[in-house]
Write a protein that holds these residues in place. Structure first.
Motif, PDB file in Angstrom:
ATOM      1  N   SER A  96      11.974   4.099  -3.591  1.00 32.43           N
ATOM      2  CA  SER A  96      10.601   3.706  -3.905  1.00 32.43           C
ATOM      3  C   SER A  96       9.779   4.927  -4.315  1.00 32.43           C
ATOM      4  O   SER A  96      10.067   6.053  -3.917  1.00 32.43           O
ATOM      5  CB  SER A  96       9.953   3.022  -2.700  1.00 32.43           C
ATOM      6  OG  SER A  96       9.922   3.902  -1.599  1.00 32.43           O
ATOM      7  N   THR A 151       0.837  -4.022   1.326  1.00 29.17           N
ATOM      8  CA  THR A 151       1.300  -3.599   0.005  1.00 29.17           C
ATOM      9  C   THR A 151       0.991  -2.133  -0.274  1.00 29.17           C
ATOM     10  O   THR A 151       1.531  -1.558  -1.227  1.00 29.17           O
ATOM     11  CB  THR A 151       0.657  -4.456  -1.101  1.00 29.17           C
ATOM     12  OG1 THR A 151      -0.776  -4.281  -1.062  1.00 29.17           O
ATOM     13  CG2 THR A 151       1.000  -5.927  -0.901  1.00 29.17           C
ATOM     14  N   ASN A 191       4.970   0.239   0.410  1.00 20.19           N
ATOM     15  CA  ASN A 191       4.792  -1.171   0.084  1.00 20.19           C
ATOM     16  C   ASN A 191       5.748  -1.980   0.971  1.00 20.19           C
ATOM     17  O   ASN A 191       6.916  -2.186   0.638  1.00 20.19           O
ATOM     18  CB  ASN A 191       5.084  -1.419  -1.400  1.00 20.19           C
ATOM     19  CG  ASN A 191       4.727  -2.832  -1.829  1.00 20.19           C
ATOM     20  OD1 ASN A 191       4.726  -3.764  -1.025  1.00 20.19           O
ATOM     21  ND2 ASN A 191       4.422  -2.992  -3.116  1.00 20.19           N
ATOM     22  N   LYS A 239       7.097  -5.363  -0.511  1.00 17.58           N
ATOM     23  CA  LYS A 239       8.242  -5.222  -1.414  1.00 17.58           C
ATOM     24  C   LYS A 239       9.533  -5.046  -0.618  1.00 17.58           C
ATOM     25  O   LYS A 239      10.617  -5.429  -1.063  1.00 17.58           O
ATOM     26  CB  LYS A 239       8.009  -4.030  -2.332  1.00 17.58           C
ATOM     27  CG  LYS A 239       9.042  -3.877  -3.434  1.00 17.58           C
ATOM     28  CD  LYS A 239       8.674  -2.725  -4.355  1.00 17.58           C
ATOM     29  CE  LYS A 239       9.698  -2.567  -5.475  1.00 17.58           C
ATOM     30  NZ  LYS A 239       9.327  -1.441  -6.386  1.00 17.58           N
TER      31      LYS A 239
END
Length: 509
Positions: A4, A19, A26, A29
């Motif tokens: 990420s 988020t 996040n 995700k």
């Protein structure tokens, strides 16, 4: 998480639940929530033996709000040379934040926009008895003296003036050539004569050493029975608290190093953190058994109180400076947590949690904010938290002795049992006042008003009303408000302090 991407900075305005948290993670995700990740990490921490305390252990209630998150700069990472030593960041202002990157001291600002190397010690030749690598294990600054000092793994030190011309080489040397001479801690304090600032080195070879920062020469060496891990000098520079590879703390003469008082054994493991508050009265010690003890310098017979850390053992303790608002204590743990503890009652806190090893914490000298060095390789950075208010006053009971009214108690000293342990403990405070943490109701006898109050008209009425209710507003600062104006340690004016937390600097005109 490994692949990420994070932004270069995360601000308060950009926080978006799951988020976008204060580290730019996040969680949505990742198909989980931050709370679930925290619960899993805490459980794993205990199961792997990194935490000595079971999750059911009672901690300080984290119900308070003393600071607000301001910003994380993700491209600045302090490096931890020794897993037990976590004092690797120091700020002289919001524009000058210094942190250790193994053999370099880097400087940045609160916005993370400027970066420079203040000390590059990576290729410094040393004695052939030692490695050429200068692995920084502890560092400190003095804003008043414009000094920066660092200690290293093999007894080396490096000292520089922050006002020196660019490119000026630091002064370097050794405080010891002992093979076990790790610099566990260093701090700078002003000498009583007012001449030269002095650095106090706590070393793993069982010695405390004092270095004259003007001449870079050792002025004293104090030998003890075990390794010294941390020390804190009293504001008047007469006494020093010393902790190390032993269970009881030491109160020593700051000049001779003689042990004047051995503190009662409260900790059950080696201690790595201590701090002395600016009021000259309160001392904090923290050990690897996850306990923090608070002491009153007027009576060393027993601690005022003690409490457990949240997740990991406390590695760094720092009281808020004079002029910084409500009295608080930063208790930085080895990983994930910095507790902002109420330093008036010591019975509640604000618990700040994130993910990553804590390389250190540092107040800005004016007390308006503090910085956390998160050393996690992926989600670390320099994190800033600012004070949400200043100069608060709190209602507190008057001391009552034989039914007579006394002056309001500035600080109620009490000895409490360890959080989560049984035992009644004493709850009688200064001059017989009941402590705020006591379950015993305050005396019900009426308070007497004095005759002088009757002659003061409306002032006398207010005084009688205040006495009738048995409560008063008690200042929360280390010194009285009327002394702030002439106090050299107070960096902000009264107007500036009153506007703290209002975020006026963010307004566009």
């Amino acid at each position: 998480m490994r692949y990420s991407q994070r932004p270069k900075s995360v601000t308060r305005e950009e926080l978006r639940d799951n988020t976008h948290d204060l580290q730019g993670i996040n969680w949505e995700k990742l198909e989980t929530t931050r709370e679930q990740a925290r619960s899993a990490r805490s459980s794993l921490y205990y199961l792997t033996g990194q935490s000595l305390l079971p999750p059911s252990t009672a901690r300080l209630p984290g119900t308070e709000r003393y600071v607000d998150f301001r910003r994380t700069n993700t491209n600045h990472h302090a490096l931890i040379a020794h897993f037990q030593l976590r004092n690797l960041i120091s700020a002289t202002s919001r524009q000058d934040i210094y942190y250790a990157g193994r053999s370099r001291i880097m400087r940045t600002d609160s916005l993370g926009q400027s970066t420079s190397c203040v000390m590059d010690l990576a290729r410094t030749p040393f004695s052939p008895l030692h490695s050429a690598t200068f692995d920084i294990t502890s560092m400190a600054t003095s804003a008043a003296d414009n000094l920066l000092i660092a200690g290293a793994f093999h007894g080396e030190f490096a000292l520089t003036s922050l006002s020196a011309a660019h490119g000026t080489k630091p002064t370097q040397g050794f405080i010891t050539h002992h093979p076990n001479g790790i610099t566990n801690h260093v701090h700078i304090f002003p000498s009583r004569s007012g001449s030269a600032p002095t650095a106090a080195f706590s070393s793993n070879d069982r010695c405390m050493r004092l270095l004259d920062c003007t001449t870079a020469t050792l002025t004293a060496t104090h030998k003890y029975q075990e390794a010294i891990n941390c020390s804190a000098t009293a504001p008047d520079a007469r006494l020093r608290a010393v902790v190390g590879d032993f269970h009881e703390g030491l109160i020593t003469d700051a000049d001779s190093g003689a042990v004047l008082q051995r503190l009662p054994r409260v900790h059950n493991d080696h201690a790595f953190a201590c701090a002395w508050a600016d009021d000259g009265v309160h001392v904090a010690t923290g050990a690897q058994d996850s306990t923090v003890a608070i002491w009153d310098a007027r009576n060393w017979a027993q601690p005022l109180t003690s409490f457990y850390s949240t997740l990991a053992c406390p590695r760094s303790l720092h009281f808020s400076p004079v002029g910084g608002g409500r009295r608080v204590l930063l208790a930085a743990e080895a990983d994930d947590v910095v507790n902002v503890v109420d330093a008036v009652s010591f019975d509640k806190c604000q618990s700040i949690d994130f993910f990553g090893a804590v390389a250190g914490v540092s107040w800005v000298p004016d007390g308006s904010s503090f910085f956390v060095a998160n050393a996690d390789a992926k989600f670390g950075g320099i994190m800033e938290f600012e004070r949400s208010a200043w100069g608060e006053a709190e209602e507190q009971q008057f001391a009552v002795v034989d039914g007579s009214s006394m002056a309001p108690v500035e600080h109620v000293s009490h000895v409490a049992p360890m959080q989560g342990q049984s035992g009644s403990g004493s709850s009688v405070g200064v001059k017989g006042a009941r402590s705020r943490g006591s379950n015993t109701a305050p005396p019900s006898s009426p308070l007497r008003s004095n005759n002088r109050g009757k002659e003061r008209g409306s002032d006398g009425e207010r005084e009688r009303e205040r006495l009738r209710h048995g409560r008063a507003k008690v200042p929360m600062e280390w010194i009285d408000e009327h002394r702030m104006q002439g106090e050299a340690r107070v960096r902000l004016t009264e107007t500036q302090r009153s506007r703290r937390g209002m975020r006026l600097g963010e307004l566009l005109v």
